[in-house]
Write a protein that holds these residues in place. Structure first.
Motif, short mmCIF file in Angstrom:
data_model
loop_
_atom_site.label_atom_id
_atom_site.label_comp_id
_atom_site.label_asym_id
_atom_site.label_seq_id
_atom_site.Cartn_x
_atom_site.Cartn_y
_atom_site.Cartn_z
N HIS A 296 0.82 -1.20 0.00
CA HIS A 296 0.00 0.00 0.00
C HIS A 296 0.86 1.26 0.00
O HIS A 296 0.60 2.23 0.72
N GLY A 297 1.95 1.22 -0.78
CA GLY A 297 2.81 2.37 -0.94
C GLY A 297 3.83 2.57 0.16
O GLY A 297 4.57 3.56 0.14
N VAL A 298 3.91 1.65 1.11
CA VAL A 298 4.83 1.77 2.24
C VAL A 298 5.81 0.59 2.21
O VAL A 298 5.41 -0.55 1.96
N ASP A 299 7.11 0.85 2.46
CA ASP A 299 8.11 -0.21 2.49
C ASP A 299 8.13 -0.89 3.85
O ASP A 299 8.14 -0.23 4.91
N PHE A 300 8.14 -2.23 3.82
CA PHE A 300 8.25 -3.02 5.03
C PHE A 300 9.42 -3.99 4.88
O PHE A 300 9.72 -4.47 3.79
N ILE A 301 10.09 -4.27 6.00
CA ILE A 301 11.18 -5.23 6.05
C ILE A 301 10.67 -6.52 6.68
O ILE A 301 10.04 -6.49 7.73
N ARG A 302 10.95 -7.65 6.01
CA ARG A 302 10.62 -8.96 6.58
C ARG A 302 11.88 -9.60 7.13
O ARG A 302 12.89 -9.70 6.42
N ILE A 303 11.85 -10.03 8.37
CA ILE A 303 13.02 -10.60 9.04
C ILE A 303 12.69 -12.02 9.48
O ILE A 303 12.10 -12.24 10.54
N PRO A 304 13.05 -13.05 8.67
CA PRO A 304 12.82 -14.43 9.10
C PRO A 304 13.63 -14.75 10.35
O PRO A 304 14.79 -14.33 10.48
N VAL A 305 13.02 -15.48 11.27
CA VAL A 305 13.65 -15.79 12.55
C VAL A 305 13.84 -17.30 12.65
O VAL A 305 12.88 -18.07 12.61
N LYS A 306 15.09 -17.72 12.80
CA LYS A 306 15.42 -19.14 12.90
C LYS A 306 15.23 -19.63 14.32
O LYS A 306 15.52 -18.92 15.29
N THR A 307 14.76 -20.87 14.44
CA THR A 307 14.56 -21.50 15.75
C THR A 307 15.20 -22.89 15.73
O THR A 307 15.69 -23.35 14.70
N HIS A 308 15.16 -23.56 16.86
CA HIS A 308 15.51 -24.98 16.88
C HIS A 308 14.37 -25.78 16.24
O HIS A 308 13.32 -25.23 15.93
N ILE A 309 14.58 -27.07 16.02
CA ILE A 309 13.51 -27.92 15.49
C ILE A 309 12.47 -28.09 16.58
O ILE A 309 12.76 -28.58 17.68
N LEU A 310 11.25 -27.67 16.29
CA LEU A 310 10.21 -27.65 17.31
C LEU A 310 9.62 -29.04 17.52
O LEU A 310 9.68 -29.91 16.65
N SER A 311 9.03 -29.23 18.70
CA SER A 311 8.45 -30.52 19.06
C SER A 311 7.25 -30.27 19.98
O SER A 311 7.00 -29.13 20.41
N PRO A 312 6.49 -31.31 20.32
CA PRO A 312 5.37 -31.13 21.24
C PRO A 312 5.79 -30.68 22.64
O PRO A 312 4.94 -30.29 23.44
N GLU A 313 7.08 -30.74 22.91
CA GLU A 313 7.58 -30.27 24.21
C GLU A 313 7.65 -28.74 24.27
O GLU A 313 7.82 -28.16 25.34
N ASP A 314 7.52 -28.08 23.12
CA ASP A 314 7.63 -26.63 23.06
C ASP A 314 6.26 -25.98 23.18
O ASP A 314 5.24 -26.55 22.79
N ASP A 315 6.25 -24.76 23.71
CA ASP A 315 5.08 -23.89 23.69
C ASP A 315 5.43 -22.72 22.76
O ASP A 315 6.49 -22.10 22.93
N MET A 316 4.55 -22.42 21.81
CA MET A 316 4.90 -21.42 20.81
C MET A 316 5.15 -20.05 21.43
O MET A 316 6.00 -19.29 20.95
N LEU A 317 4.44 -19.71 22.48
CA LEU A 317 4.70 -18.42 23.13
C LEU A 317 6.12 -18.37 23.68
O LEU A 317 6.82 -17.37 23.52
N ASP A 318 6.57 -19.47 24.28
CA ASP A 318 7.94 -19.52 24.79
C ASP A 318 8.95 -19.41 23.64
O ASP A 318 9.98 -18.73 23.76
N VAL A 319 8.65 -20.08 22.52
CA VAL A 319 9.54 -20.04 21.36
C VAL A 319 9.65 -18.61 20.84
O VAL A 319 10.75 -18.12 20.54
N VAL A 320 8.52 -17.94 20.72
CA VAL A 320 8.50 -16.56 20.23
C VAL A 320 9.27 -15.65 21.17
O VAL A 320 10.06 -14.79 20.74
N GLN A 321 9.08 -15.82 22.47
CA GLN A 321 9.78 -14.98 23.45
C GLN A 321 11.29 -15.22 23.41
O GLN A 321 12.07 -14.30 23.62
N GLN A 322 11.68 -16.46 23.13
CA GLN A 322 13.11 -16.78 23.10
C GLN A 322 13.80 -16.25 21.85
O GLN A 322 14.89 -15.67 21.93
N TYR A 323 13.16 -16.42 20.69
CA TYR A 323 13.85 -16.15 19.43
C TYR A 323 13.45 -14.83 18.76
O TYR A 323 14.30 -14.15 18.18
N ALA A 324 12.18 -14.48 18.81
CA ALA A 324 11.72 -13.30 18.06
C ALA A 324 11.74 -12.02 18.89
O ALA A 324 12.20 -10.98 18.41
#
Length: 228
Positions: A13-41
């Motif tokens: 929409h006429g505005v420049d945005f930067i996309r920053i992919p964030v790498k994580t470890h291989i996720l598993s059922p032992e992970d909670d996505m909120l914790d993953v986001v807080q750790q890496y992003a």
């Protein structure tokens, strides 16, 4: 353009945005996505940033990656999978194991009705009716071999449960807008939490070239930032 060559800047929409992919470890059922986001992003995020989360990694953290050798395929799944058109990113429900998971997710009657309407659509040259009728949970099923990341190469990954709730929970936990989306189908599933100007049109425009990649990049998260 390969993922490694993608341009991190995109105009929406006429505005420049930067996309920053964030790498994580291989996720598993032992992970909670909120914790993953807080750790890496979160350590990389700034005020005004938004976060996109791929739906399959979220589903993995919910224990919804099912090894193919644990799936009991019914006769109906074997039959219907033969008539489902392949999707652009892979097999979709064209494999008996993924069709069986779709049946378990949506129910036999809905799948049969979707197959009937899909067959009628093909007669008049229309595609996609099966997936539209079967619904989001069926469309989100990723067949085995879709993921190139061990140990999920031989698993069927069902769509995440309650993605809208999860988007809101994570948004509230990090204080940034969050979108959970199907990277394979940019016009498909998306759930948004936290507002902040993030909506369907914006997400589709900002992520249309799949900056998170499709292979073994291990980047299930992507920060979206307005360019200064």
């Amino acid at each position: 353009m390969s993922h490694k060559e993608f341009n991190p800047i995109i105009k929406v929409h006429g505005v420049d945005f930067i996309r920053i992919p964030v790498k994580t470890h291989i996720l598993s059922p032992e992970d909670d996505m909120l914790d993953v986001v807080q750790q890496y992003a979160v350590p990389q995020m700034q005020p005004g940033d938004m976060l996109c989360i791929s739906e399959s990694p979220l589903a993995i953290t919910q224990g919804r990656a099912i090894p193919v050798d644990q799936i009991r395929v019914s006769f109906l799944a074997k039959l219907l999978s033969r008539f489902v058109a392949k999707v652009p990113y892979g097999i979709g429900l064209g494999a008996p194991t993924s069709m069986q998971c779709a049946i378990e997710e949506t129910g036999v009657l809905r799948i049969l009705f979707a197959a009937f309407i899909g067959a009628l659509g093909k007669l008049i040259g229309r595609k996609g009716d099966f997936y539209r009728i079967a619904g989001m949970q069926a469309a989100l099923v990723d067949a085995a071999t879709t993921s190139p990341v061990p140990p999920y190469t031989e698993t069927v990954i069902k769509g995440p449960k309650n993605p809208g709730f999860e988007a809101q929970r994570i948004a509230e936990g990090i204080g940034h807008p969050v979108a959970i989306m199907d990277i394979n189908d940019i016009g498909g599933s998306w759930m948004i939490g936290g507002g902040g100007g993030m909506n369907k049109a914006f997400i589709e425009a900002a992520m249309k070239d799949n900056p998170q990649g499709q292979g073994d990049e291990l980047t299930p998260l992507c920060i979206v930032r307005r360019k200064a």
